[in-house]
Design a protein around this motif. Structure first.
Motif, PDB file in Angstrom:
ATOM      1  N   SER A  86      11.180  -1.691   6.718  1.00 43.50           N
ATOM      2  CA  SER A  86      11.833  -2.991   6.710  1.00 43.50           C
ATOM      3  C   SER A  86      10.784  -4.070   6.790  1.00 43.50           C
ATOM      4  O   SER A  86       9.612  -3.814   7.019  1.00 43.50           O
ATOM      5  CB  SER A  86      12.800  -3.119   7.900  1.00 43.50           C
ATOM      6  N   SER A  87      11.235  -5.311   6.618  1.00 43.19           N
ATOM      7  CA  SER A  87      10.309  -6.437   6.667  1.00 43.19           C
ATOM      8  C   SER A  87       9.789  -6.677   8.070  1.00 43.19           C
ATOM      9  O   SER A  87       8.845  -7.436   8.272  1.00 43.19           O
ATOM     10  CB  SER A  87      11.009  -7.703   6.156  1.00 43.19           C
ATOM     11  N   ASP A  88      10.391  -6.048   9.080  1.00 38.39           N
ATOM     12  CA  ASP A  88       9.939  -6.239  10.452  1.00 38.39           C
ATOM     13  C   ASP A  88       8.733  -5.369  10.789  1.00 38.39           C
ATOM     14  O   ASP A  88       8.072  -5.568  11.788  1.00 38.39           O
ATOM     15  CB  ASP A  88      11.070  -5.918  11.434  1.00 38.39           C
ATOM     16  N   ASP A  89       8.463  -4.358   9.929  1.00 35.33           N
ATOM     17  CA  ASP A  89       7.306  -3.508  10.160  1.00 35.33           C
ATOM     18  C   ASP A  89       6.027  -4.284   9.874  1.00 35.33           C
ATOM     19  O   ASP A  89       5.992  -5.155   9.020  1.00 35.33           O
ATOM     20  CB  ASP A  89       7.352  -2.272   9.253  1.00 35.33           C
ATOM     21  N   THR A  90       4.975  -3.971  10.563  1.00 38.63           N
ATOM     22  CA  THR A  90       3.694  -4.621  10.355  1.00 38.63           C
ATOM     23  C   THR A  90       2.621  -3.587  10.054  1.00 38.63           C
ATOM     24  O   THR A  90       2.792  -2.399  10.330  1.00 38.63           O
ATOM     25  CB  THR A  90       3.278  -5.444  11.591  1.00 38.63           C
ATOM     26  N   PHE A  91       1.521  -4.054   9.492  1.00 34.73           N
ATOM     27  CA  PHE A  91       0.418  -3.176   9.159  1.00 34.73           C
ATOM     28  C   PHE A  91      -0.672  -3.340  10.215  1.00 34.73           C
ATOM     29  O   PHE A  91      -1.107  -4.448  10.495  1.00 34.73           O
ATOM     30  CB  PHE A  91      -0.150  -3.508   7.775  1.00 34.73           C
ATOM     31  N   GLU A  92      -1.085  -2.247  10.792  1.00 34.67           N
ATOM     32  CA  GLU A  92      -2.150  -2.303  11.773  1.00 34.67           C
ATOM     33  C   GLU A  92      -3.496  -2.310  11.056  1.00 34.67           C
ATOM     34  O   GLU A  92      -3.799  -1.421  10.262  1.00 34.67           O
ATOM     35  CB  GLU A  92      -2.068  -1.101  12.716  1.00 34.67           C
ATOM     36  N   GLU A  93      -4.300  -3.322  11.324  1.00 28.08           N
ATOM     37  CA  GLU A  93      -5.591  -3.430  10.687  1.00 28.08           C
ATOM     38  C   GLU A  93      -6.548  -2.377  11.236  1.00 28.08           C
ATOM     39  O   GLU A  93      -6.486  -1.998  12.412  1.00 28.08           O
ATOM     40  CB  GLU A  93      -6.182  -4.823  10.907  1.00 28.08           C
ATOM     41  N   VAL A  94      -7.448  -1.902  10.378  1.00 28.38           N
ATOM     42  CA  VAL A  94      -8.475  -0.947  10.784  1.00 28.38           C
ATOM     43  C   VAL A  94      -9.828  -1.483  10.335  1.00 28.38           C
ATOM     44  O   VAL A  94      -9.928  -2.282   9.398  1.00 28.38           O
ATOM     45  CB  VAL A  94      -8.225   0.451  10.183  1.00 28.38           C
ATOM     46  N   ASP A  95     -10.875  -1.029  11.002  1.00 30.96           N
ATOM     47  CA  ASP A  95     -12.231  -1.493  10.705  1.00 30.96           C
ATOM     48  C   ASP A  95     -12.794  -0.704   9.532  1.00 30.96           C
ATOM     49  O   ASP A  95     -12.908   0.520   9.582  1.00 30.96           O
ATOM     50  CB  ASP A  95     -13.113  -1.320  11.942  1.00 30.96           C
ATOM     51  N   ALA A  96     -13.154  -1.411   8.450  1.00 29.06           N
ATOM     52  CA  ALA A  96     -13.673  -0.760   7.243  1.00 29.06           C
ATOM     53  C   ALA A  96     -15.182  -0.900   7.104  1.00 29.06           C
ATOM     54  O   ALA A  96     -15.760  -0.457   6.106  1.00 29.06           O
ATOM     55  CB  ALA A  96     -12.996  -1.349   6.008  1.00 29.06           C
ATOM     56  N   ALA A  97     -15.830  -1.513   8.093  1.00 25.58           N
ATOM     57  CA  ALA A  97     -17.251  -1.847   7.974  1.00 25.58           C
ATOM     58  C   ALA A  97     -18.124  -0.622   7.735  1.00 25.58           C
ATOM     59  O   ALA A  97     -19.128  -0.680   7.006  1.00 25.58           O
ATOM     60  CB  ALA A  97     -17.715  -2.587   9.223  1.00 25.58           C
ATOM     61  N   ASP A  98     -17.785   0.519   8.322  1.00 25.67           N
ATOM     62  CA  ASP A  98     -18.621   1.712   8.204  1.00 25.67           C
ATOM     63  C   ASP A  98     -18.376   2.496   6.920  1.00 25.67           C
ATOM     64  O   ASP A  98     -19.077   3.481   6.654  1.00 25.67           O
ATOM     65  CB  ASP A  98     -18.378   2.645   9.400  1.00 25.67           C
ATOM     66  N   TYR A  99     -17.406   2.092   6.107  1.00 26.22           N
ATOM     67  CA  TYR A  99     -17.035   2.855   4.919  1.00 26.22           C
ATOM     68  C   TYR A  99     -17.501   2.226   3.609  1.00 26.22           C
ATOM     69  O   TYR A  99     -17.821   2.933   2.658  1.00 26.22           O
ATOM     70  CB  TYR A  99     -15.513   3.018   4.840  1.00 26.22           C
ATOM     71  N   ILE A 100     -17.487   0.907   3.509  1.00 23.94           N
ATOM     72  CA  ILE A 100     -17.611   0.241   2.212  1.00 23.94           C
ATOM     73  C   ILE A 100     -18.992   0.415   1.584  1.00 23.94           C
ATOM     74  O   ILE A 100     -19.116   0.715   0.401  1.00 23.94           O
ATOM     75  CB  ILE A 100     -17.256  -1.255   2.338  1.00 23.94           C
ATOM     76  N   GLY A 101     -20.066   0.211   2.341  1.00 25.35           N
ATOM     77  CA  GLY A 101     -21.407   0.351   1.782  1.00 25.35           C
ATOM     78  C   GLY A 101     -21.813  -0.846   0.960  1.00 25.35           C
ATOM     79  O   GLY A 101     -21.289  -1.955   1.127  1.00 25.35           O
TER      80      GLY A 101
END
Length: 399
Positions: A86-101
């Protein structure tokens, strides 16, 4: 985008419909599309032949055969991207700094560890297996994503066009709109071309319409999707359960232009601003997309070195198997002569795994004295020739 800016766009007429609520829902819907990133054959028409040659490259080349497109294919991914209900759900942010390169070559990306809140299985099935009464004209296969935590599903409708690439025709996603979950694109979207190499760049665009519901109102919403992709890095990717593999990294910036029709304000589309998302894709031979990272959304272009991600995907199982890397011969060879200009137009259908084509000719086929006319990544060539001469041509698929 602030409520103040939104109200300025629609003339302050959103008293019955909270501007914050409307665009919070809209942005949450838009992320739903983020999962989305030597043979010889002779053809004689008094002028035709086909053969092959080899070209070596420092980096790997990804072709359509490395992607998933056949009925029965599947792969699985770990992700923090839990199916939204539903629109009430939210996305939990995660740290991508160690993956992108970084950009460039000779890199190693380690995806063995990462978010595993969800397991998503991607199955490739006939379009008719998706429960929808909408026709996705042109689609020959459907990619059905099943979320283990809830058994909920969403699907993309595709056609892997030989020698061209992967066309997307739309999607089916009940979490966008339970009443009308099938969304057909205004025009097919070529998201991944048939041949992908380091430093390649391409653009794609389409649009689609959905209905956003809130506070008892139904707001027709149109999203214009523009994607800009570049293959900006290559190296080694390490995956859970699957070891390490050569890969290419694709850097994609997506722009969504938003338009709405506010009930009671007429039938004209009103510009409601733009938002941006950046995706990184890692592609490997016979494994397609092995990892993906999606940024958060913003009203300004996302920087390439972003750290906050809404989703990270990591492939850990697939049944693709090893595919043939040999180039295939061209098909559909046509020769057209221009009587007024003394010219010949040679055209053909692009071949599987071919990176380019060498057009050769000879005026005496028995002597087999072939001369180079042109090398091209396209599918046509022109030759000037007197109408008093006979000439033979052959198209050489290059890899």
């Amino acid at each position: 985008m602030s409520c103040k800016n939104i109200n300025k766009i629609v003339g302050g007429m959103l008293d019955a419909f909270s501007c914050f609520e409307m665009f919070r829902i809209l942005l949450s819907k838009m992320i739903q599309l983020g999962y989305f990133k030597c043979l010889i054959r002779m053809l004689f028409i008094c002028v035709g032949v086909n053969s092959s040659a080899l070209i070596s490259h420092a980096q790997i080349t990804i072709t359509s055969k490395d992607m998933f497109s056949e009925e029965g294919h599947y792969y699985k991914m770990y992700s923090n991207f839990v199916q939204q209900h539903s629109s009430d759900d939210t996305f939990e942010e995660v740290d991508a700094a160690d993956y992108i390169g970084n950009e460039g070559g000779d890199q190693v990306w380690d995806f063995r560890e990462g978010p595993d809140d969800e397991q998503i299985r991607f199955d490739y099935v006939r379009p008719s297996e998706i429960d929808t009464n909408v026709e996705f004209e042109g689609a020959t296969i459907a990619e059905r994503a099943t979320f283990k935590s809830s058994d909920s599903q969403k699907s993309l409708f595709l056609n892997m066009k030989k020698g061209v690439g992967r066309y997307v025709y739309g999607f089916h996603d009940p979490s966008v709109d339970e009443e009308t979950p099938s969304v057909v694109f205004s025009g097919r979207l070529l998201d991944f071309p048939a041949v992908i190499r380091y430093e390649d760049e391409w653009n794609a665009s389409t649009s689609y319409e959905i209905k956003v519901k809130s506070l008892g109102l139904v707001v027709p919403t149109k999203l214009v999707y523009e994607s800009s992709m570049k293959v900006d890095a290559y190296g080694i990717v390490i995956l859970p359960n699957l070891g390490f593999h050569d890969c290419l990294r694709i850097n994609e910036l997506v722009k969504y232009d938003q338009f709405v029709k506010i009930p009671g304000l007429g039938d004209d589309w009103m510009n409601a601003g733009s938002v941006y998302v950046r995706n990184y894709y890692w592609l490997s031979k016979d494994m397609g997309i092995v990892s993906q990272i999606t940024s958060t959304q913003d009203t300004a272009p996302i920087p390439e070195d972003f750290t906050a991600a809404t989703a990270i995907w990591r492939q850990f199982e697939n049944n693709h198997g090893e595919s043939s890397a040999a180039v295939e011969p061209v098909e559909g060879l046509e020769i057209t002569y221009d009587l007024k200009g003394n010219r010949v137009l040679i055209s053909w259908e692009k071949a599987e795994n071919a990176i380019a084509y060498l057009i050769q000719y000879t005026d005496n086929f028995l002597e087999s004295d072939w001369k180079d006319l042109k090398e091209t990544s396209g599918n046509f060539a022109l030759d000037s020739i007197s109408n008093q001469k006979q000439r033979f041509y052959r198209i050489v698929s290059l890899e």
